[in-house]
Motif scaffolding. Sequence first.
Motif, mmCIF file in Angstrom:
data_model
loop_
_atom_site.group_PDB
_atom_site.id
_atom_site.type_symbol
_atom_site.label_atom_id
_atom_site.label_comp_id
_atom_site.label_asym_id
_atom_site.label_seq_id
_atom_site.Cartn_x
_atom_site.Cartn_y
_atom_site.Cartn_z
ATOM 1 N N UNK A 1 0.835 -1.211 0.000
ATOM 2 C CA UNK A 1 0.000 0.000 0.000
ATOM 3 C C UNK A 1 0.865 1.253 0.000
ATOM 4 N N UNK A 2 1.953 1.228 0.795
ATOM 5 C CA UNK A 2 2.824 2.410 0.866
ATOM 6 C C UNK A 2 3.422 2.712 -0.503
ATOM 7 N N UNK A 3 3.891 1.686 -1.191
ATOM 8 C CA UNK A 3 4.501 1.905 -2.510
ATOM 9 C C UNK A 3 3.445 2.388 -3.503
ATOM 10 N N UNK A 4 2.244 1.817 -3.421
ATOM 11 C CA UNK A 4 1.165 2.261 -4.322
ATOM 12 C C UNK A 4 0.825 3.726 -4.051
ATOM 13 N N UNK A 5 0.715 4.076 -2.772
ATOM 14 C CA UNK A 5 0.378 5.453 -2.415
ATOM 15 C C UNK A 5 1.474 6.418 -2.849
ATOM 16 N N UNK A 6 2.732 5.964 -2.755
ATOM 17 C CA UNK A 6 3.855 6.816 -3.164
ATOM 18 C C UNK A 6 3.767 7.102 -4.661
ATOM 19 N N UNK A 7 3.474 6.063 -5.441
ATOM 20 C CA UNK A 7 3.442 6.211 -6.897
ATOM 21 C C UNK A 7 2.200 6.964 -7.353
ATOM 22 N N UNK B 1 -0.456 9.397 -5.749
ATOM 23 C CA UNK B 1 -1.045 10.187 -4.656
ATOM 24 C C UNK B 1 -2.564 10.281 -4.756
ATOM 25 N N UNK B 2 -3.097 10.137 -5.979
ATOM 26 C CA UNK B 2 -4.560 10.169 -6.144
ATOM 27 C C UNK B 2 -5.182 9.022 -5.351
ATOM 28 N N UNK B 3 -4.571 7.839 -5.468
ATOM 29 C CA UNK B 3 -5.074 6.688 -4.737
ATOM 30 C C UNK B 3 -4.947 6.903 -3.233
ATOM 31 N N UNK B 4 -3.852 7.565 -2.830
ATOM 32 C CA UNK B 4 -3.676 7.836 -1.405
ATOM 33 C C UNK B 4 -4.840 8.674 -0.885
ATOM 34 N N UNK B 5 -5.136 9.759 -1.621
ATOM 35 C CA UNK B 5 -6.229 10.629 -1.180
ATOM 36 C C UNK B 5 -7.553 9.878 -1.177
ATOM 37 N N UNK B 6 -7.731 8.990 -2.160
ATOM 38 C CA UNK B 6 -8.992 8.263 -2.267
ATOM 39 C C UNK B 6 -9.144 7.162 -1.225
ATOM 40 N N UNK B 7 -8.055 6.462 -0.942
ATOM 41 C CA UNK B 7 -8.161 5.252 -0.116
ATOM 42 C C UNK B 7 -7.799 5.457 1.349
ATOM 43 N N UNK B 8 -6.909 6.432 1.620
ATOM 44 C CA UNK B 8 -6.406 6.567 2.988
ATOM 45 C C UNK B 8 -7.519 6.745 4.027
#
Lengths: 258, 287
Positions: free
Chosen positions: B104-110, B112-119
């Motif tokens: 998840x950390x690597x996905x969120x790093x690559x 950021x849209x997913x980070x904002x959506x999923x975090x």
Amino acid sequence: MDTPIIEFDRVSKIYSSGGGPITALHDVSLRIAAGEFVALIGPSGCGKSTLMRLIGDLEQPSGGSVRVKSKTPEQARRDRDYGIVFQAPVLYDWRTVSRNVELPLEIMGRPKEQRRERALSLLRLVGLGDFADAYPHQLSGGMQQRAAIARALSFEPSILLMDEPFGALDEITRERMQLELLNIWSGANPRPTVIFVTHSIPEAVFLADRVVVMSPRPGRVQRVIPVDLSRPRTYETREDPRFFALVTEVRECLRTAE
Amino acid sequence: MASDAPRFVPGEAPTGAVRAIARRALPALGVVTLLLCCWEGAKLLFAIPDQRLPHLGAIVETMLSRTQGGSGNLLVVQMLANAWATFRIAFGGFAIGTGLGLLLAVIFLQAPVLERGLLPYVIGSQTVPILAIAPMVVVGLGRIGAPGWAARVVVAAYLTFFPVTIGMLRGLRSASPESLSLMRSYAANPAQTFWKLRLPASLPYLFTSLKIAASASVIGAIVAELPAGAREGIGVMILNAAQFYNSRPPALYLAILIAGLLGVAFYCLVALAEYLVVGRRGRARPG
């Protein structure tokens, strides 16, 4: 001047910020010859670091053009024409000193033995021969900065970009490092072009062939002062009346630039 | 060179390591001694009956008593066997949760849209009490025919992935702008920047997260034993001891003590791994 290695043509740089656009550089034109040592000096906010970062393709100009070896800065970066030294040594603390110096070569895919050999000879050159296998935190600030210089030189870039590299050092270490830098620079073959950002007037005069004096808000080139002190420069250079005259000239120029 | 006096003394490391361990172990031992004194002191001072707070001696005695029926082992041996059962589950969950957290950390790093959506959902998942989640996982997995231990591993992993995701993401972003600029000036490709800069820079942060995750996974494994109807484990042991508290108070204290020791042991394991991986850098970094 024969064909310049770096050429600024009416370059401007505008940052957008919350309080409206900020002009960091305005209409800067400048030509730098191959093998030249150029110091950029000016008060904080005059855009001297921005100028350096435009050369290194760490930022893009808003207007005008920057050419490096007749290429775009981006192309020059991809061709690995730049070695960069920042004010902080930025050594990777999980690598030994020698492995830090090897890092650029590692990324460029050079063979292992060749990397190690090159790192060791550079570390000897900067006086860190005995510290190849130490970790960065085991070195003093001056020694760390020497390692950073060795790292920047490891892949023999034709241009050395130095952003206040001695700014965090004490005065005594600093003067010694200036001499060592000149020794390394004049000993290199071919001699790299150095762009040296500083806010120390004596440092600029002592090191450079030309001092580019910049004025703030917006950043412009106020004047380019040629330094006609003979090389090699030594401790005695700093006691030369001509040295004082040049320091005074730069200082006056900076004062009228306000 | 005079003012640049080196602080590097070769061959200093081994004695340094022994000293470092002593520096850590001695205060811990001191605190334990102090706690034991407080325990007995409080009993004496406030005249707390054995029923509410047994003597330390009674706990040791219980520890060395034989279990009724079955194997007839020493109680402490039986409890350690239970702790081992819980540890296996916790470790499985820890490993899976760490893998998921890193991913998840690597996905969120690559992205950021997913980070904002999923975090927000990731954070939300940790706000729901594990006591409510565990039975759902057990029932859900039971329905599709998964073995009982699988549900316990999933619950342990559920508590583990979150600190790893957050810590690792922060670690992957901890490289300074200058160090990234250097990579850019060497024309390094994104994979080189990741493996040679972002990943090594993240390790101190990762290990801080792993220490939190280690104790969280033990809690997850223990809590999940109850709805999963496990036959062995620390949770089972605590429940048993609680049922027979009136007749034998020290057993519960012993069970709790062993649960705590398991958490400490797991933590130490991670700390050892940390020492082996990043210890040689020789300097504590923020994390």
